[in-house]
Motif scaffolding. Structure first.
Motif, PDB file in Angstrom:
ATOM      1  N   THR A   1       0.818  -1.213   0.000  1.00 31.50           N
ATOM      2  CA  THR A   1       0.000   0.000   0.000  1.00 31.50           C
ATOM      3  C   THR A   1       0.854   1.266   0.000  1.00 31.50           C
ATOM      4  OG1 THR A   1      -0.127  -0.136   2.418  1.00 31.50           O
ATOM      5  CG2 THR A   1      -1.950  -1.110   1.159  1.00 31.50           C
ATOM      6  N   GLU A   2       2.167   1.114  -0.073  1.00 35.51           N
ATOM      7  CA  GLU A   2       3.068   2.263   0.107  1.00 35.51           C
ATOM      8  C   GLU A   2       3.865   2.611  -1.145  1.00 35.51           C
ATOM      9  OE1 GLU A   2       3.794   1.318   4.852  1.00 35.51           O
ATOM     10  OE2 GLU A   2       5.257   0.629   3.369  1.00 35.51           O
ATOM     11  N   ARG A   3       3.345   2.273  -2.300  1.00 40.08           N
ATOM     12  CA  ARG A   3       4.061   2.508  -3.549  1.00 40.08           C
ATOM     13  C   ARG A   3       4.392   3.988  -3.757  1.00 40.08           C
ATOM     14  NH1 ARG A   3       2.328  -0.314  -9.247  1.00 40.08           N
ATOM     15  NH2 ARG A   3       4.217   0.233 -10.426  1.00 40.08           N
ATOM     16  N   GLU A   4       3.458   4.844  -3.434  1.00 38.42           N
ATOM     17  CA  GLU A   4       3.653   6.271  -3.675  1.00 38.42           C
ATOM     18  C   GLU A   4       4.670   6.881  -2.713  1.00 38.42           C
ATOM     19  OE1 GLU A   4       2.311   7.492  -6.349  1.00 38.42           O
ATOM     20  OE2 GLU A   4       1.328   5.545  -6.677  1.00 38.42           O
ATOM     21  N   LYS A   5       4.962   6.180  -1.610  1.00 38.01           N
ATOM     22  CA  LYS A   5       5.889   6.718  -0.619  1.00 38.01           C
ATOM     23  C   LYS A   5       7.349   6.399  -0.931  1.00 38.01           C
ATOM     24  CE  LYS A   5       2.532   6.329   3.175  1.00 38.01           C
ATOM     25  NZ  LYS A   5       2.276   5.737   4.511  1.00 38.01           N
ATOM     26  N   VAL A   6       7.587   5.481  -1.867  1.00 40.98           N
ATOM     27  CA  VAL A   6       8.956   5.045  -2.134  1.00 40.98           C
ATOM     28  C   VAL A   6       9.839   6.216  -2.534  1.00 40.98           C
ATOM     29  CG1 VAL A   6      10.413   3.618  -3.622  1.00 40.98           C
ATOM     30  CG2 VAL A   6       8.265   2.701  -2.740  1.00 40.98           C
ATOM     31  N   GLY A   7       9.323   7.068  -3.415  1.00 43.74           N
ATOM     32  CA  GLY A   7      10.112   8.180  -3.913  1.00 43.74           C
ATOM     33  C   GLY A   7      10.522   9.184  -2.845  1.00 43.74           C
ATOM     34  N   LEU A   8       9.821   9.189  -1.730  1.00 42.37           N
ATOM     35  CA  LEU A   8      10.142  10.124  -0.656  1.00 42.37           C
ATOM     36  C   LEU A   8      11.479   9.806  -0.004  1.00 42.37           C
ATOM     37  CD1 LEU A   8       6.625  10.391   1.074  1.00 42.37           C
ATOM     38  CD2 LEU A   8       7.629  11.926  -0.640  1.00 42.37           C
ATOM     39  N   HIS A   9      11.955   8.559  -0.162  1.00 42.58           N
ATOM     40  CA  HIS A   9      13.208   8.167   0.485  1.00 42.58           C
ATOM     41  C   HIS A   9      14.447   8.610  -0.305  1.00 42.58           C
ATOM     42  CE1 HIS A   9      11.159   5.795   3.490  1.00 42.58           C
ATOM     43  NE2 HIS A   9      10.532   5.106   2.561  1.00 42.58           N
ATOM     44  N   PHE A  10      14.305   8.828  -1.594  1.00 40.19           N
ATOM     45  CA  PHE A  10      15.489   9.073  -2.416  1.00 40.19           C
ATOM     46  C   PHE A  10      16.224  10.371  -2.112  1.00 40.19           C
ATOM     47  CE2 PHE A  10      13.132   6.028  -5.197  1.00 40.19           C
ATOM     48  CZ  PHE A  10      14.072   5.007  -5.143  1.00 40.19           C
ATOM     49  N   PRO A  11      15.552  11.452  -1.725  1.00 42.18           N
ATOM     50  CA  PRO A  11      16.307  12.664  -1.364  1.00 42.18           C
ATOM     51  C   PRO A  11      17.135  12.522  -0.085  1.00 42.18           C
ATOM     52  CG  PRO A  11      14.045  13.206  -1.970  1.00 42.18           C
ATOM     53  CD  PRO A  11      14.110  11.720  -1.807  1.00 42.18           C
ATOM     54  N   ASN A  12      16.846  11.503   0.717  1.00 41.70           N
ATOM     55  CA  ASN A  12      17.578  11.289   1.964  1.00 41.70           C
ATOM     56  C   ASN A  12      18.870  10.543   1.669  1.00 41.70           C
ATOM     57  OD1 ASN A  12      18.556  10.629   4.485  1.00 41.70           O
ATOM     58  ND2 ASN A  12      16.664   9.696   5.225  1.00 41.70           N
ATOM     59  N   HIS A  13      20.002  11.211   1.824  1.00 37.66           N
ATOM     60  CA  HIS A  13      21.281  10.595   1.491  1.00 37.66           C
ATOM     61  C   HIS A  13      21.647   9.455   2.427  1.00 37.66           C
ATOM     62  CE1 HIS A  13      22.694  14.507  -0.738  1.00 37.66           C
ATOM     63  NE2 HIS A  13      21.678  13.900  -1.318  1.00 37.66           N
ATOM     64  N   ASN A  14      20.970   9.345   3.554  1.00 35.03           N
ATOM     65  CA  ASN A  14      21.238   8.263   4.490  1.00 35.03           C
ATOM     66  C   ASN A  14      20.304   7.066   4.303  1.00 35.03           C
ATOM     67  OD1 ASN A  14      23.305   9.679   5.777  1.00 35.03           O
ATOM     68  ND2 ASN A  14      21.884  10.681   7.197  1.00 35.03           N
ATOM     69  N   ALA A  15      19.445   7.145   3.296  1.00 34.80           N
ATOM     70  CA  ALA A  15      18.483   6.071   3.050  1.00 34.80           C
ATOM     71  C   ALA A  15      18.977   5.162   1.929  1.00 34.80           C
ATOM     72  CB  ALA A  15      17.123   6.648   2.687  1.00 34.80           C
ATOM     73  N   ARG A  16      18.819   3.863   2.136  1.00 34.95           N
ATOM     74  CA  ARG A  16      19.188   2.859   1.137  1.00 34.95           C
ATOM     75  C   ARG A  16      17.927   2.061   0.807  1.00 34.95           C
ATOM     76  NH1 ARG A  16      22.665   5.904   1.622  1.00 34.95           N
ATOM     77  NH2 ARG A  16      24.890   5.575   2.036  1.00 34.95           N
ATOM     78  N   VAL A  17      17.438   2.224  -0.424  1.00 33.16           N
ATOM     79  CA  VAL A  17      16.183   1.602  -0.846  1.00 33.16           C
ATOM     80  C   VAL A  17      16.467   0.285  -1.568  1.00 33.16           C
ATOM     81  CG1 VAL A  17      14.110   1.843  -2.265  1.00 33.16           C
ATOM     82  CG2 VAL A  17      15.014   3.822  -1.017  1.00 33.16           C
ATOM     83  N   HIS A  18      15.746  -0.755  -1.177  1.00 33.09           N
ATOM     84  CA  HIS A  18      15.855  -2.069  -1.815  1.00 33.09           C
ATOM     85  C   HIS A  18      14.457  -2.515  -2.224  1.00 33.09           C
ATOM     86  CE1 HIS A  18      20.006  -2.803  -0.151  1.00 33.09           C
ATOM     87  NE2 HIS A  18      19.549  -1.948   0.747  1.00 33.09           N
ATOM     88  N   LEU A  19      14.188  -2.617  -3.514  1.00 32.41           N
ATOM     89  CA  LEU A  19      12.919  -3.128  -4.015  1.00 32.41           C
ATOM     90  C   LEU A  19      13.143  -4.523  -4.585  1.00 32.41           C
ATOM     91  CD1 LEU A  19      11.419   0.065  -5.680  1.00 32.41           C
ATOM     92  CD2 LEU A  19      10.932  -0.872  -3.419  1.00 32.41           C
ATOM     93  N   TYR A  20      12.110  -5.372  -4.469  1.00 36.66           N
ATOM     94  CA  TYR A  20      12.285  -6.792  -4.734  1.00 36.66           C
ATOM     95  C   TYR A  20      11.838  -7.256  -6.118  1.00 36.66           C
ATOM     96  CZ  TYR A  20      12.655  -6.717   0.399  1.00 36.66           C
ATOM     97  OH  TYR A  20      13.008  -6.446   1.695  1.00 36.66           O
ATOM     98  N   GLY A  21      11.332  -6.346  -6.942  1.00 28.47           N
ATOM     99  CA  GLY A  21      10.955  -6.740  -8.297  1.00 28.47           C
ATOM    100  C   GLY A  21       9.612  -7.435  -8.401  1.00 28.47           C
ATOM    101  N   LYS A  22       8.768  -7.305  -7.384  1.00 28.00           N
ATOM    102  CA  LYS A  22       7.438  -7.917  -7.442  1.00 28.00           C
ATOM    103  C   LYS A  22       6.503  -7.035  -8.264  1.00 28.00           C
ATOM    104  CE  LYS A  22       8.007 -10.082  -2.908  1.00 28.00           C
ATOM    105  NZ  LYS A  22       7.463 -10.235  -1.524  1.00 28.00           N
ATOM    106  N   GLU A  23       5.723  -7.673  -9.122  1.00 31.67           N
ATOM    107  CA  GLU A  23       4.882  -6.915 -10.040  1.00 31.67           C
ATOM    108  C   GLU A  23       3.629  -6.343  -9.374  1.00 31.67           C
ATOM    109  OE1 GLU A  23       4.112  -9.661 -13.212  1.00 31.67           O
ATOM    110  OE2 GLU A  23       5.835  -8.976 -14.354  1.00 31.67           O
ATOM    111  N   GLU A  24       2.958  -7.145  -8.562  1.00 27.10           N
ATOM    112  CA  GLU A  24       1.660  -6.741  -8.006  1.00 27.10           C
ATOM    113  C   GLU A  24       1.821  -6.140  -6.617  1.00 27.10           C
ATOM    114  OE1 GLU A  24      -2.737  -8.611  -6.875  1.00 27.10           O
ATOM    115  OE2 GLU A  24      -1.150  -9.903  -7.689  1.00 27.10           O
ATOM    116  N   TRP A  25       1.452  -4.877  -6.498  1.00 20.85           N
ATOM    117  CA  TRP A  25       1.466  -4.190  -5.201  1.00 20.85           C
ATOM    118  C   TRP A  25       0.106  -4.404  -4.538  1.00 20.85           C
ATOM    119  CZ3 TRP A  25       5.397  -0.615  -3.377  1.00 20.85           C
ATOM    120  CH2 TRP A  25       6.529  -0.573  -4.206  1.00 20.85           C
ATOM    121  N   ARG A  26       0.090  -5.165  -3.446  1.00 22.05           N
ATOM    122  CA  ARG A  26      -1.175  -5.425  -2.760  1.00 22.05           C
ATOM    123  C   ARG A  26      -0.973  -5.315  -1.250  1.00 22.05           C
ATOM    124  NH1 ARG A  26      -0.022 -10.853  -4.810  1.00 22.05           N
ATOM    125  NH2 ARG A  26       0.587 -12.208  -3.056  1.00 22.05           N
ATOM    126  N   PRO A  27      -2.038  -5.041  -0.528  1.00 23.87           N
ATOM    127  CA  PRO A  27      -1.926  -4.830   0.921  1.00 23.87           C
ATOM    128  C   PRO A  27      -1.255  -6.005   1.630  1.00 23.87           C
ATOM    129  CG  PRO A  27      -4.084  -4.147   0.153  1.00 23.87           C
ATOM    130  CD  PRO A  27      -3.419  -4.823  -1.009  1.00 23.87           C
TER     131      PRO A  27
END
Length: 376
Positions: free
Chosen positions: A331-357
């Motif tokens: 449910t947090e797809r739209e929030k992912v981009g908020l982490h990128f401006p933070n230089h101390n944040a390391r984002v790891h996405l798993y390549g799953k196609e379907e975003w579901r609760p």
């Protein structure tokens, strides 16, 4: 017996093949670590676009009890590991008879069955909350009366992330218990455990690695926060008394040694309000609460797992920064981009196609205080 079952006696060299049973995010991060160390990977998964398949060198499509698929995996792999414990034990027993399997079949057997798991922990001096095996409603009534407190009924096989369990109040009547039993059993015969609830200050876990020679490297204890039975946040340091942290590491090492474990595993625990430790679950694989190690340790849990099962020396589990790991759910797809401006944040996405609760789509680790320079 195949000669490959003795492969664990040697140190694998670059170009060897690591077989992974399971195509989820843990397998994905195992495969990435293996590739970084020069190994090839073959992933057994029924899903052609599973997260681990996307980054592996070969995909073997099939169910986890498909003998043809298992045979191909054992033929190709120099070592076979697994990234999930809810897999048919019979199939993995066949793998163990035809290839080098790490972790061993005993670890899988114990962790699949909550009755065996609790009995194993207690028999090795690892304390747990009070529990009873229950095979019918009458057993639950008897155990609930004995505990004299609110309790949790859990299916012995197959439950995870809060699935397959229900809370039973201490004053629940026979009809209430029967209704819960029917809801969990779906009309089938069922083995469960009833666990007495405890007053706890926090939930913690310790990830630990053990190699074939019995060398053990624990990571720092972490504090875990769950929402809707799903891990939401992991914080390190855990903010607990150092003596409790050392004891937690000792308990995790005790479990790994008693299992004659090879690889990375996790022991989840409660810290009670009176400062005692109670073990909750064994995870025979790298764990969600260890994802922070990817960005804050000299050797992360996935590389450590590959090192252990391939016969390489274990790396340092030393932490060089404080960290907070947050799971990214469907449910947090739209929030992912908020982490990128933070230089101390390391984002790891798993390549799953379907975003579901409720689905784990990735995680972000936010680094805080630097303890030492990892490049020094």
């Amino acid at each position: 017996m195949s000669d490959k079952t003795t492969q664990g006696n040697v140190c694998l060299t670059p170009g060897a093949v690591v077989g992974i049973v399971g195509g989820g995010q843990l397998g994905r991060m195992m495969a990435i670590a293996a590739s970084r160390l020069g190994f090839f990977t073959a992933v057994l998964s029924p899903d052609v676009n599973a997260p681990a398949v996307q980054v592996s060198h070969r995909h073997i499509q099939g169910e986890y009890d498909n003998r043809r698929a298992l045979s191909e995996l054992t033929e190709r792999a120099d070592v076979v590991t697994y990234e999930l414990e809810q897999i048919p034990l019979e199939g993995m027993q066949w793998v163990a008879e035809n290839a080098y399997l790490a972790p061993n079949i005993h670890a899988l057997d114990v962790s699949q069955d909550r009755v065996k798991e609790k009995a194993f922990l207690n028999s090795n001096g690892v304390p747990t909350t009070a529990w009873k095996e229950c095979r019918n409603v009458a057993d639950v009534e008897t155990a609930l009366s004995e505990f004299a407190c609110d309790s949790i009924l859990k299916v012995a096989f197959g439950g995870y992330d809060g699935k397959g369990q229900a809370k039973i109040l201490r004053d629940a009547g026979a009809s209430d218990i029967a209704e819960i039993w029917d809801r969990l059993s779906h009309g089938q015969e069922m083995v469960t455990i009833l666990e007495a609830t405890v007053d706890f200050d926090c939930e913690i876990s310790v990830v630990v690695a053990r190699d074939k020679a019995g060398n053990v490297v624990p990571y720092d204890p972490v504090r875990n926060h769950h929402e809707n039975h799903i891990l939401a946040t992991t914080i390190v340091p855990a903010g607990i008394d150092p003596a409790i942290g050392e004891k937690a590491q000792t308990l995790a090492k005790t479990v790994a040694s008693a299992l004659e474990y090879v690889g990375v595993m996790c022991l989840e625990m409660f810290v009670t309000t009176d400062g005692e430790l109670l073990a909750n679950e064994i995870a025979p694989r790298p764990h969600n609460s260890g994802h922070w190690t990817l960005d804050a340790c000299f050797t992360d849990q996935f590389e450590q797992h590959i090192r252990a099962i391939c016969g390489l020396p274990l790396g340092s589990g030393q932490r060089f920064a404080d960290a907070t790991m947050q799971n990214i759910l469907g449910t947090e797809r739209e929030k992912v981009g908020l982490h990128f401006p933070n230089h101390n944040a390391r984002v790891h996405l798993y390549g799953k196609e379907e975003w579901r609760p409720g689905r784990k789509m990735g995680h972000v680790t936010i680094l805080d205080r630097l303890l030492c320079d990892p490049a020094a």
